[in-house]
Design an enzyme around this catalytic site. Structure first.
Site, PDB file in Angstrom:
ATOM      1  N   GLY A  45       0.820  -1.200   0.000  1.00 41.87           N
ATOM      2  CA  GLY A  45       0.000   0.000   0.000  1.00 41.87           C
ATOM      3  C   GLY A  45       0.858   1.255   0.000  1.00 41.87           C
ATOM      4  CB  CYS A  46       0.165   4.657   1.254  1.00 39.29           C
ATOM      5  SG  CYS A  46       1.026   6.195   1.595  1.00 39.29           S
ATOM      6  CG  PHE A  47       5.768   5.001  -0.821  1.00 37.87           C
ATOM      7  CD1 PHE A  47       5.182   6.210  -0.497  1.00 37.87           C
ATOM      8  CD2 PHE A  47       6.306   4.862  -2.097  1.00 37.87           C
ATOM      9  CE1 PHE A  47       5.122   7.265  -1.399  1.00 37.87           C
ATOM     10  CE2 PHE A  47       6.266   5.914  -3.022  1.00 37.87           C
ATOM     11  CZ  PHE A  47       5.668   7.116  -2.660  1.00 37.87           C
ATOM     12  CD1 TRP A  48       4.397   8.795   1.940  1.00 41.32           C
ATOM     13  CD2 TRP A  48       2.364   9.524   2.564  1.00 41.32           C
ATOM     14  NE1 TRP A  48       4.061   9.851   1.132  1.00 41.32           N
ATOM     15  CE2 TRP A  48       2.829  10.319   1.485  1.00 41.32           C
ATOM     16  CE3 TRP A  48       1.117   9.788   3.117  1.00 41.32           C
ATOM     17  CZ2 TRP A  48       2.063  11.372   0.956  1.00 41.32           C
ATOM     18  CZ3 TRP A  48       0.358  10.823   2.591  1.00 41.32           C
ATOM     19  CH2 TRP A  48       0.830  11.611   1.526  1.00 41.32           C
ATOM     20  CE1 TYR A 191      -3.980   7.387   2.719  1.00 45.98           C
ATOM     21  CE2 TYR A 191      -1.936   7.063   3.940  1.00 45.98           C
ATOM     22  CZ  TYR A 191      -2.890   6.600   3.052  1.00 45.98           C
ATOM     23  OH  TYR A 191      -2.761   5.343   2.505  1.00 45.98           O
TER      24      TYR A 191
END
EC number: 1.8.4.11
Length: 222
Positions: A45-48, A191
């Site tokens: 998913g989102c790499f953050w 987020y």
């Protein structure tokens, strides 16, 4: 831009999702500790958030957000966000195998970094660029990853089938500087607050023996 729009929507509405974290067994098959640093690549998913999780692990030397699965020409956020480049948002982890093994990293990846049963999505993020995938750097990593996925499947560790893809030998391309260390630098981003900070809390609670209070940050040029 797409994620900024999503963040605004999250800030204005009650989240329609809640990630479930669970204790899963450690890998029955793991690698012996080798001399010198090793590299592994994960996509969830989102790499953050994935980068943030690995940055809080003892034994991790660095964690870099980037792209894997496509070509160098399309390894740019604006293109990857379209979902047609073959890339997944990924994180390259350099670690000390004498402190933490590849199997240990896999256990964290499957239990708190993402949900391996979601196909081509993670939480509010939808598209193949958010797929669950492992990009083994060595034959040993490929063997260990496959054995662990099979082990978790046999143990029915999750309520649905694991859809994590194995893609050995894929090249990794670092993401733009503004994506690096994003969780640590932007803890109040809507987020991050709603999607990623619960992962950090779960990591501290579930893996206290591996927990690093101060994250190891990636040096990024201005």
């Amino acid at each position: 831009m797409r994620r900024l729009v999503l963040a605004l929507a999250l800030a204005l509405a009650t989240p329609a999702f809640a990630e479930e974290f669970r204790v899963i067994p450690p890998p029955a098959v793991d690698a012996a500790a080798l001399t010198g640093p090793e590299t592994a690549i994960f996509a969830g998913g989102c790499f953050w958030g994935v980068q943030g999780v690995f940055q809080h692990l003892n034994g991790v030397i660095s964690a870099t957000s980037g792209y894997a699965g496509g070509t160098a020409a399309t390894a740019h956020y604006d293109q990857v966000s379209g979902g047609e480049t073959g890339h997944a948002e990924a994180v390259q982890v350099v670690f000390d195998p004498k402190q933490i093994s590849y199997g240990d990293l896999l256990q964290v990846f499957f239990s708190v970094a993402h949900d391996p049963t979601q196909l081509n999505r993670q939480g509010p993020d939808v598209g193949p660029q958010y797929r669950s995938a492992l990009f083994p750097v060595t034959e040993d990593q490929a063997r260990i990853a496959k054995a662990y996925i099979d082990q978790l499947g046999r143990a029915r560790a999750f309520d649905a089938a694991i859809v994590t893809q194995l893609d050995p030998g894929a090249a990794f391309y670092p993401a733009e500087a503004y994506h690096q260390n994003f969780l640590t630098l932007n803890p109040d981003h809507p987020y991050i607050v709603q999607v990623d900070m619960p992962k950090i809390a779960a990591l501290e609670r579930m893996f206290p023996q591996d927990w690093r209070e101060v994250p190891v940050l990636l040096p990024v040029a201005d």
